[in-house]
Write a protein that holds these residues in place. Structure first.
Motif, PDB file in Angstrom:
ATOM      1  N   PHE A  32       0.673  -1.357   0.116  1.00 32.52           N
ATOM      2  CA  PHE A  32       0.063   0.031  -0.042  1.00 32.52           C
ATOM      3  C   PHE A  32       0.915   1.351  -0.125  1.00 32.52           C
ATOM      4  CE2 PHE A  32      -2.225  -3.160   2.394  1.00 32.52           C
ATOM      5  CZ  PHE A  32      -3.446  -3.370   1.334  1.00 32.52           C
ATOM      6  N   GLY A  33       2.117   0.966  -0.426  1.00 25.93           N
ATOM      7  CA  GLY A  33       2.808   2.349  -0.398  1.00 25.93           C
ATOM      8  C   GLY A  33       3.403   2.895   1.015  1.00 25.93           C
ATOM      9  N   ALA A  34       3.092   1.897   2.001  1.00 27.42           N
ATOM     10  CA  ALA A  34       3.402   2.256   3.457  1.00 27.42           C
ATOM     11  C   ALA A  34       4.498   2.959   3.826  1.00 27.42           C
ATOM     12  CB  ALA A  34       3.035   0.968   4.430  1.00 27.42           C
ATOM     13  N   ASP A  63       0.462   7.873  -9.263  1.00 26.94           N
ATOM     14  CA  ASP A  63       1.044   6.679  -9.320  1.00 26.94           C
ATOM     15  C   ASP A  63      -0.533   5.771  -9.153  1.00 26.94           C
ATOM     16  OD1 ASP A  63       2.335   3.980  -9.255  1.00 26.94           O
ATOM     17  OD2 ASP A  63       1.729   4.139  -7.178  1.00 26.94           O
ATOM     18  N   LEU A  64      -1.147   6.023  -8.046  1.00 24.63           N
ATOM     19  CA  LEU A  64      -2.160   5.377  -8.024  1.00 24.63           C
ATOM     20  C   LEU A  64      -3.159   5.353  -9.251  1.00 24.63           C
ATOM     21  CD1 LEU A  64      -3.750   3.583  -5.672  1.00 24.63           C
ATOM     22  CD2 LEU A  64      -4.633   5.661  -4.884  1.00 24.63           C
ATOM     23  N   ILE A  65      -3.434   6.478  -9.427  1.00 23.80           N
ATOM     24  CA  ILE A  65      -4.247   6.722 -10.755  1.00 23.80           C
ATOM     25  C   ILE A  65      -3.831   6.132 -12.071  1.00 23.80           C
ATOM     26  CG2 ILE A  65      -5.318   8.632 -12.089  1.00 23.80           C
ATOM     27  CD1 ILE A  65      -5.221  10.387  -9.924  1.00 23.80           C
ATOM     28  N   ALA A 106       4.904   2.475  -6.800  1.00 24.07           N
ATOM     29  CA  ALA A 106       5.072   3.487  -5.789  1.00 24.07           C
ATOM     30  C   ALA A 106       6.267   3.725  -5.358  1.00 24.07           C
ATOM     31  CB  ALA A 106       3.967   2.721  -4.828  1.00 24.07           C
ATOM     32  N   SER A 107       7.250   2.515  -5.346  1.00 24.47           N
ATOM     33  CA  SER A 107       8.667   2.797  -4.947  1.00 24.47           C
ATOM     34  C   SER A 107       9.372   3.860  -5.749  1.00 24.47           C
ATOM     35  CB  SER A 107       9.227   1.576  -4.715  1.00 24.47           C
ATOM     36  OG  SER A 107       8.450   0.640  -3.756  1.00 24.47           O
ATOM     37  N   GLY A 150       7.601  -2.097 -15.927  1.00 24.64           N
ATOM     38  CA  GLY A 150       6.738  -1.293 -16.301  1.00 24.64           C
ATOM     39  C   GLY A 150       6.247  -0.432 -15.120  1.00 24.64           C
ATOM     40  N   GLY A 151       6.155  -1.080 -13.900  1.00 24.08           N
ATOM     41  CA  GLY A 151       5.738  -0.119 -12.616  1.00 24.08           C
ATOM     42  C   GLY A 151       6.923   0.826 -12.347  1.00 24.08           C
ATOM     43  N   ALA A 152       8.188   0.438 -12.567  1.00 26.41           N
ATOM     44  CA  ALA A 152       9.411   1.436 -12.429  1.00 26.41           C
ATOM     45  C   ALA A 152       9.404   2.666 -13.111  1.00 26.41           C
ATOM     46  CB  ALA A 152      10.705   0.729 -12.617  1.00 26.41           C
ATOM     47  N   LEU A 153       8.955   2.169 -14.665  1.00 24.60           N
ATOM     48  CA  LEU A 153       8.606   3.353 -15.683  1.00 24.60           C
ATOM     49  C   LEU A 153       7.546   4.346 -15.039  1.00 24.60           C
ATOM     50  CD1 LEU A 153       9.441   1.459 -18.730  1.00 24.60           C
ATOM     51  CD2 LEU A 153      11.054   3.019 -17.405  1.00 24.60           C
ATOM     52  N   ALA A 154       6.670   3.491 -14.939  1.00 19.85           N
ATOM     53  CA  ALA A 154       5.366   4.550 -14.480  1.00 19.85           C
ATOM     54  C   ALA A 154       5.593   5.217 -13.247  1.00 19.85           C
ATOM     55  CB  ALA A 154       4.011   3.485 -14.227  1.00 19.85           C
ATOM     56  N   GLY A 155       6.326   4.752 -12.396  1.00 17.20           N
ATOM     57  CA  GLY A 155       6.687   5.411 -11.151  1.00 17.20           C
ATOM     58  C   GLY A 155       7.541   6.592 -11.573  1.00 17.20           C
TER      59      GLY A 155
END
Length: 179
Positions: A32-34, A63-65, A106-107, A150-155
């Motif tokens: 949850f990006g805690a 990022d969440l959006i 998120a990270s 993909g997550g890293a690039l989006a982040g």
């Protein structure tokens, strides 16, 4: 996809009892990006770092959006652990789609937000933690390498856009105060 499975299966050969104990703890930091939310709050309450905190918050929201609101629903990618069910998961089975990796996004959103905010030393530590969290998703067999990438690039995109957004808002506030 065959290459991705080969890579994930290779990582499974590297598993150890110590790794199986430590890796879930690292991945839970990204749950949850805690850890990034705690960082953002800490930065926001410190006057010197308030701007960086605002950029991290904006990056996490963007990022969440981008990831959970848009990309996961467009791609609807099945997780590797749902395809190769012979791998015993050592964490609870994730419920959302696989692409992009939310933990990675998120990270890297928080780390890149710090970088774009000019907090380079903080960003270096954040990128190291972001990379570790991203790696855990592969070790745990819950994401494909392209999900993590993909997550890293989006982040990084979210971090960049967040910096631009906060800068835009700051300029608007200055103009409004001068009128």
């Amino acid at each position: 996809m065959a290459f991705e499975f080969r890579f994930l299966d290779f990582l499974q050969t590297l598993r150890t009892p110590v790794g199986d104990a430590i890796v879930p703890l690292i991945t839970y930091l990204g749950e949850f990006g805690a850890v990034w939310i705690v960082l953002a709050i800490t930065l926001l309450i410190t006057r010197k770092y308030r701007r960086a905190g605002a950029i991290v918050v904006a990056a996490l929201v963007l990022d969440l959006i981008i990831c959970n609101g848009i990309l996961k629903n467009i791609f609807m990618r099945t997780r590797p652990c749902d395809i190769n069910t012979s791998i015993k998961l050592i964490i609870p089975h994730p419920s959302e789609y696989s692409f992009p990796s939310g933990h990675s996004a998120a990270s890297f959103a928080a780390a890149s937000a710090l970088l774009f905010a000019g907090r380079v030393r903080m960003a270096i530590g954040a990128f190291i933690l972001a990379t570790l969290i991203a790696f855990t998703r592969l070790y745990l067999y819950v994401h494909f390498p392209t999900d993590v990438l993909g997550g890293a690039l989006a982040g990084v995109l979210a971090g960049f856009l967040a910096c631009k957004l906060v800068t835009f808002i700051e300029k608007k506030r200055v103009v409004k105060c001068q009128k």
